[in-house]
Each structure stands twice: as structure tokens, then as C-alpha cells.
Design a protein around this motif. Sequence first.
Motif, PDB file in Angstrom:
ATOM      1  N   LYS A 155     -29.859 -27.780  -3.253  1.00 43.43           N
ATOM      2  CA  LYS A 155     -28.533 -27.957  -4.167  1.00 43.43           C
ATOM      3  C   LYS A 155     -27.735 -26.877  -4.276  1.00 43.43           C
ATOM      4  CE  LYS A 155     -27.830 -29.065  -9.133  1.00 43.43           C
ATOM      5  NZ  LYS A 155     -28.801 -29.650 -10.385  1.00 43.43           N
ATOM      6  N   TYR A 156     -28.073 -25.412  -4.139  1.00 43.55           N
ATOM      7  CA  TYR A 156     -27.314 -24.483  -4.305  1.00 43.55           C
ATOM      8  C   TYR A 156     -27.350 -23.303  -3.121  1.00 43.55           C
ATOM      9  CZ  TYR A 156     -28.070 -25.507  -9.141  1.00 43.55           C
ATOM     10  OH  TYR A 156     -28.009 -26.201 -10.492  1.00 43.55           O
ATOM     11  N   ASN A 158     -28.427 -20.212  -1.136  1.00 40.43           N
ATOM     12  CA  ASN A 158     -29.516 -19.531  -1.266  1.00 40.43           C
ATOM     13  C   ASN A 158     -29.930 -18.590  -0.072  1.00 40.43           C
ATOM     14  OD1 ASN A 158     -31.849 -20.927   0.620  1.00 40.43           O
ATOM     15  ND2 ASN A 158     -30.445 -22.574  -0.090  1.00 40.43           N
ATOM     16  N   TYR A 163     -31.828 -18.465  -5.291  1.00 44.58           N
ATOM     17  CA  TYR A 163     -30.499 -19.474  -5.143  1.00 44.58           C
ATOM     18  C   TYR A 163     -29.534 -18.915  -6.105  1.00 44.58           C
ATOM     19  CZ  TYR A 163     -32.601 -21.690  -9.277  1.00 44.58           C
ATOM     20  OH  TYR A 163     -33.014 -22.006 -10.383  1.00 44.58           O
ATOM     21  N   THR A 165     -25.499 -19.671  -8.432  1.00 43.11           N
ATOM     22  CA  THR A 165     -24.626 -20.597  -8.731  1.00 43.11           C
ATOM     23  C   THR A 165     -23.185 -19.842  -9.087  1.00 43.11           C
ATOM     24  OG1 THR A 165     -24.848 -20.795 -11.157  1.00 43.11           O
ATOM     25  CG2 THR A 165     -26.508 -21.900  -9.794  1.00 43.11           C
ATOM     26  N   GLY A 181     -27.939 -16.038 -10.181  1.00 42.32           N
ATOM     27  CA  GLY A 181     -28.927 -16.995  -9.798  1.00 42.32           C
ATOM     28  C   GLY A 181     -30.307 -16.455 -10.225  1.00 42.32           C
ATOM     29  N   GLY A 329     -20.140 -21.527  -0.697  1.00 42.37           N
ATOM     30  CA  GLY A 329     -21.361 -21.160  -0.660  1.00 42.37           C
ATOM     31  C   GLY A 329     -22.051 -20.365   0.353  1.00 42.37           C
ATOM     32  N   VAL A 367     -26.655 -23.899 -16.382  1.00 37.67           N
ATOM     33  CA  VAL A 367     -27.663 -23.872 -15.084  1.00 37.67           C
ATOM     34  C   VAL A 367     -29.124 -23.605 -15.648  1.00 37.67           C
ATOM     35  CG1 VAL A 367     -28.360 -22.734 -12.919  1.00 37.67           C
ATOM     36  CG2 VAL A 367     -26.065 -22.997 -13.443  1.00 37.67           C
TER      37      VAL A 367
END
Length: 864
Positions: A155-156, A158, A163, A165, A181, A329, A367
Motif C-alpha cells: 500500500k505504501y 517502503n 513503510y 506515508t 511511517g 513514492g 494512518v
Amino acid sequence: MPSRTVSSAVPLGQRRSLAVYANAFNVTQLPIKAYEQYDGAMTPDVENIRWRHRIIERLQNHEAPKVFRLCLFDGKAILYSATPLNLPDGNSGNYELIVPGKGKVSVRIARVSGETVTFDDLKAFLNERISEQTPKVAVALNLLQFIIRQAPNLKYPNNGRAYFTNVGSRDLRGGLELFRGFFQSVRPTIGKVLVNVDISSSAMYKPGPLVDLALEVAGIRGNARALNFRKHSKEWNILSQFFKNVMVDIKLPKRTVTKKIVGLVEAAGRFEFKKEQEDGSFLPTTVAEHYYKTYNIRLMFPDIIGIELSRGSGKNTVIPAEVCFVTPGQRYTRKLPQQMTSQMVDFSKFRPEKRLDMIIGHKGDRVQPPTLEYATSPYIQDAGMEISEKPIIVEGQLLKPPSIFYGGRQLADVNNGAWNITRQHLHSPETIRAWAIVDYSMRLDQGVVERFMKALEQCCIARGMQVKSVPAYKRGSGVGSVERDISEACSQALALAKAPPDYKKPPDVVLVILPPSAAEIRQDVKRTGDVILGVSTQCVREDNVAKFSGRQLDQYCNNIAIKINARLAGVNSIPSSPAYDWFKDQPFMFMGADVGHPGAGIQNKPSVASLVFSYDRHGVKYSATSRVQEPRQERISELGPMVAEAISRFGKVNGTAPRRIMFFRDGLSEGEYAGVAELEFQDIKEAIRRVWAEVKLNDPCPLITYVIVGKRHHIRFFPANPQDGDRKSGNVPAGFVASEGIASPIARDFYLLSHGGILGTSRPSHYIVLKDEIFNFDIKPIQEVSFTLCHAYVSATRSVSIPAPVYCACARAEYHFDTSLRYMDDSATVSSGSSGEKQSFNLSKWRSGYAQTHPSVLARMFFA
């Protein structure tokens, strides 16, 4: 592994019980399923781990969801499945995928022959029925990591272990931003498995138009036309290094393609190439013409830089910057510039109570921390695994601080790892007979410098030192003239001190006032003093000289005075505790070793191994030796000769051989305990045998205790009762030590928080006792000796985070390289080869350009 109930006759100081929280969570139920292992190969090869995860996710959720259900993927090539996969060819299968942004990718999945992965051996290991971490135990632990990390890593952004956000992100400028994170890792302990969860931070490339980012990185405000840099200009080099290997989305009509930057191109719109025509012929054209005729895109800035996607054999693919957008990302993995490092530290620090609150989390947080998502993770649920939401309580002990003796056996008042020397005389103060100051400041007038030097002189005298002459003053010229400046200042100092004409020794110390951002000048100063002239140097910052007055100036000058005394081979203070004093009953040495590696992404600079060792009867005077070795090699290749050199120097000073050696090793990971540490221990033993044979010693060889000291971990402690914490910082007090509840099954180990917290949450150090011939694995005296040594760092009046000998290891080694090698310049040595290219390394060039410490300063703690 030796018994955990060993007790020796070594006397101990007082200690009391103290319970704390740790950021670790019990695995209350290990997985109940067995897993099959598969190999996943992609064609063409996909280097980016996040893209590999996306491809496997697409395979599971879109292409073949009935075949692949909740598979665990390591991001490289290994898949695990709790049920056998129904592959087209039985044990293998090929799948063709169209991946948005990547095009066609072929994935071949094949079952790996061998046993299924179960957790039976891991359970036996935890209960000490298996004494070693066998391959089956290692695989089971690795699989647990995948189970807990799989959901958030899909999802994130990493790095595999943590990970990140964009919630609460911070703009760093310069093309970067900071994300926050969570780190999570499975840790085996005696009788159970823990999940270590911590707050983590990472620098990220800012997403968006490449042109905007390039302007920001280059520090330019204005129109994109300013990006018309020529190749190898200063701005070109900055941008080329920054964008190398960055992924970009190339936005074209009706499609977007994601590619990796391998280089820059000047005036990309004017770049000429031969384009194939419908009849098979090739006609010359430019990138700007191609984009207009093919995509109906008229380039607005044909004269600015563009990016290169491939190189070699005349097959460059050049893309104009204005159609490129940095992919979201992406982590920035290089060393942050100095001005950004302080922002990262500020972004990452939290008081203990806040940090623990963020780790535990609350329902409704934007989160959720992993601790609140374990119960709903499909991968954890599928495994039948259960993890507690409550942090563990660790029952530890608080060690009494050691006594710190100054001159006249005066005792310092140690409070949470700190003490004051305002009314103290140094234990063995030295004499300054000749000294000088070299002034590189930009705004200080000589009157301010004279006021500072007078205050420093008064502090030195108040601490018991003698000052026999006035300092010589030399106005420095700057970079390129440092050696001449210091040499002239030395001559002036000796003249003022009325040294005889045939006097060959340098002055006692040269103070150097540095302007802001003076890394290059400081490098030249230390190389000149440590290597070329053999004179002790002490740097001070211009802003500190200017801004301090009154008590603050006295405190600053006191800090400088103790450093000068140590550099003159004086003794500032003597630490004492029952176990430490017992250790000193026989001739002894403390040693600290570390290997310093080049920065991330740099392959063509060597690593430097350093050994720091004590040579006096109090364990507070140290010398050092260092060697150059292959890049990123963790084992110290010449440890034997280095240890032999250290023992020989000890013998010359003391007229006897050591009977005990306590060796602290920094920088080893758990996977290197059995290999690197064992080999290094044998290197030490062999070096001792050689020295004994060479000098024909009949004395018994010294006993050795080999301890690994680690800081690269995420275990943190938090007061269970707020009243037990430090009043100012809220941290667990200095001297807290713990092993029960978090002890390793494979080695005797403990966590020691030796320093008082100032900002954020204090990090304890992790001590792993691999070999112990002195204390016979009685852990308590090792804890006490280690804690005492944390109070023996000569440049501070507070305890440090690790024992003094290893705290000093690898300090200043970079200053020993010839400046022509540009060792400190990361931009000069970043690898330019492809990711799969094995580059040759010329170690002899670096060894020949590496100078050892000048003999005049070997006995002076030049590295402190």
C-alpha cells in the motif's frame, strides 16, 4: 550458548529494579499453516522492488486470482503460499501481463523443490531445545517478516522493513520532502517472538513536473529556460547526481510510460538522431521535430536539459524534461546534505510519551499504526497468527553511576549521566608552553578573538593547567593555504615562547576559528595537524566565539579546555566502579573497533577500519591505528597486524604485557556474528601468539572478552511510571539495563541506556557478548564495566551512548587521504556503471594515498 545463571566473584556496584515499557509486542500465536516456496522470474527484468510488488499484486488480483491467493512476496524472487498453487504445468507456469506504465511483462512461477516451511523448529529454538539458529529457523523467521509486512508494503512506499506515508509530511526544499511511517520487525527472544514497532522517517523525492523539481534543486527561481545548462557545469553535475536512477512518468497522448533516468542530455529538443521511415530508410531529425510530428507536442523549451533512458552503442533514448513527471513514492537513499540533516533530526524526534502513543495508536488515526492493523491484515489472519496490541513490560535494573574522580580525589556529582566541572581541577593537568590561533572567521575582529582567548586561558588555569606563553595570532587565508597558515602560526608560537633555535617539536596546540559551513577548511586543518605537521589542533566555530558571554562563555571554554588537556596527553578524570576497578587489578587494555563505509550508492571508494586502544593504568588514555580495505567489507582484513601494533605500543609504554583485553566491536549485524565476529576473534588470538613469539614472552597470553555494540536497532524504552522518567526529557534514566524479556536465544546480550536524554526518545545500545574469557559470561560485571566506560570519553562531561573506545573508533580516518583522491567528495565518486556491472577497484591507489598518523600526536588523543 553458556548458561544464563552464571555468577562470578567480581564485585558489583548498587543497582535497583525498574520496570519500563518497550516498543515490542508479543506474538501470542505463531502461524498454524505450512507454506510452499516458489520462485518468481520476470522478463524483462524489473529492478524496482515496488514495481515487482505491483506486478505480483496484479497477478494475484487481476490475472489469475483463483491460482494466487494471499501469496507472500519478498520483492525480489521468492513467493510463499499457504496452499499449493494450481499452476498450468503442475509445478510451474508462465503468465503474460500488460502492466500500466511498464508494458508487457512475462512472469514465470516455479515451485522450489524441498520441504514446506513450518514453524516447528522455530518453537524448539525459542524454547532452547535447539541451540543454534538453523536454516529452517532462519527461513521461518524470514517468513514471519513477510506475513506482518506484506499488507502495508503493498500500500505504501517502503524500504522492506518500514513503510512511509505523506500524512504530516514536511517540505525540505531542494527537491525533497520528509515522510513519516512505521518500522516493524520480528525478533526472537527466549520463549517467544516479539514484533518490534517504531516510528521511522525517510527523505522522499518530491513528485511532480521534472522541470519544477530541477529548478528547485538548482536553487533557481524563474523560468524553465534557466535550465539550459552545459554538460559538466556545476549545475549540471548537481542535477545529474540528484536525478540518477530516479523513476519518471513520461506523459504522452493516450499513454503514460514509467522509466528510470540514467543520465541528462543538454539541449534535449535539439538532440539529433536518425529516425526510421516507412520504407526502412533512416532520416536525421531532432527530438523537438519527433515530438511534434509523432505526438503533436510542440516543445516550449527545446534548449533545456532532458533525460536519457539508455546509453551505449549509439542507441540513446532522449526525452525532453517538460513531458516528464517524477513518480510519487520514491525514497531518497543517498546521504542528506548537511543543511537538511538537522531538519530530518527535528522531524524524527518525539518525546517518549508521544512516541509510544503514536506506536500504540488510536482508532480513527489517519494512518493506523501496524499494531492496530494486525488483527485485520488478511495475511496475518490467513496464517492463523495473533499479535498483542499492548506493548510488553520489561523488568530491568538501574545501575548506580560510577564515581568520577578529578584532581585531589575530588568527586563529581553525576546526575542522569551529566556532571559539572566548574569547581574541579583536572586529574592530571598539562602545561601549554607554546600555542597559536589561526583565524578563518568572516566577521570577527581581532578584539573579539583576544577576549575569547583570554577567557580560554583563564579556564585552563582554573582547571589546573599551566599556560606559559601568550598565543600567537595568524589571520588565515582560507582553502588552499591551510598548511602554510598553520606552519607559520607554529613558528610564531615558538618564537613567542622563546624556544631555542634548534627546538624541533611543534607547539602544544593550534586553535583554529572556522567560519560557518567550513567542512573543506576543517578537513585541511585536521590533515595538516594529524598527518603532516604532527601538531594538536582544536577547532572552534566563529558563531560560538561571537555569541557566548558570561557563564555561557565559561562553560564553552571549559569544554575546549578539557579537549586541549586530552590532546596534550593529560588526564581529565578517572571513572571508578567496583567491577571496573576489579578489571584494572591486572595489566589491561580496552579496545574499540569499527569499519567506516562510503555513503550509499558509492562503490568506488574504500572502507576504512580503525582500532582505538587504551595504554594507561586508568583506561582513559587512548591511541589509534587504521587501515584501508575493500569497499563495504565488514570484516577487518588487517585486524591481526593492528592488534599486534596496539599491544606493542602498550608494552613500550608500560614495560609489561596486558593480561586482560576487553574488545568492543561496532557495526556488526546479527547475520555477521557467527562469521565475521568469530574470524576476528581468531585474528586477535593469532596476533597475540605472534607478538608473544616474536618477543619471547613467557607470560600467559591475555584473556579476551569480545563484545559487539550495536546502535542500529529500533528497541526503545519508556517509563512505565512517568515519575520514574527524567524530569526534563521524560526518558528512562541513564544507567537502565535490561536483558530479561528481550534476550536473544543465540547469544548473551543486554540493552544499556547509558546516557541521559536531551531531545526526543533515547536509544539504548545493544551489547552482544560473543566470547568471554574474563568474566565467564557473568553478564552483570560486563554491564557495569561498559557503563563505566561510557563515562570515560575525554571530550565530554556527560556519559555517551557507547563505551569510549568504540565511540572514538573510525573518527577522523577520512582526513588521512591525500586531497587529490577527493575521498570526502561524494559527487566525485558516485558509481556511474549500470546496476549489474561489476566494477574493478584499485585498492592500491587508495592505500598509497592514505597516510598514517604523525608520530608526534600518536599518544595525544587527536581523534577525541
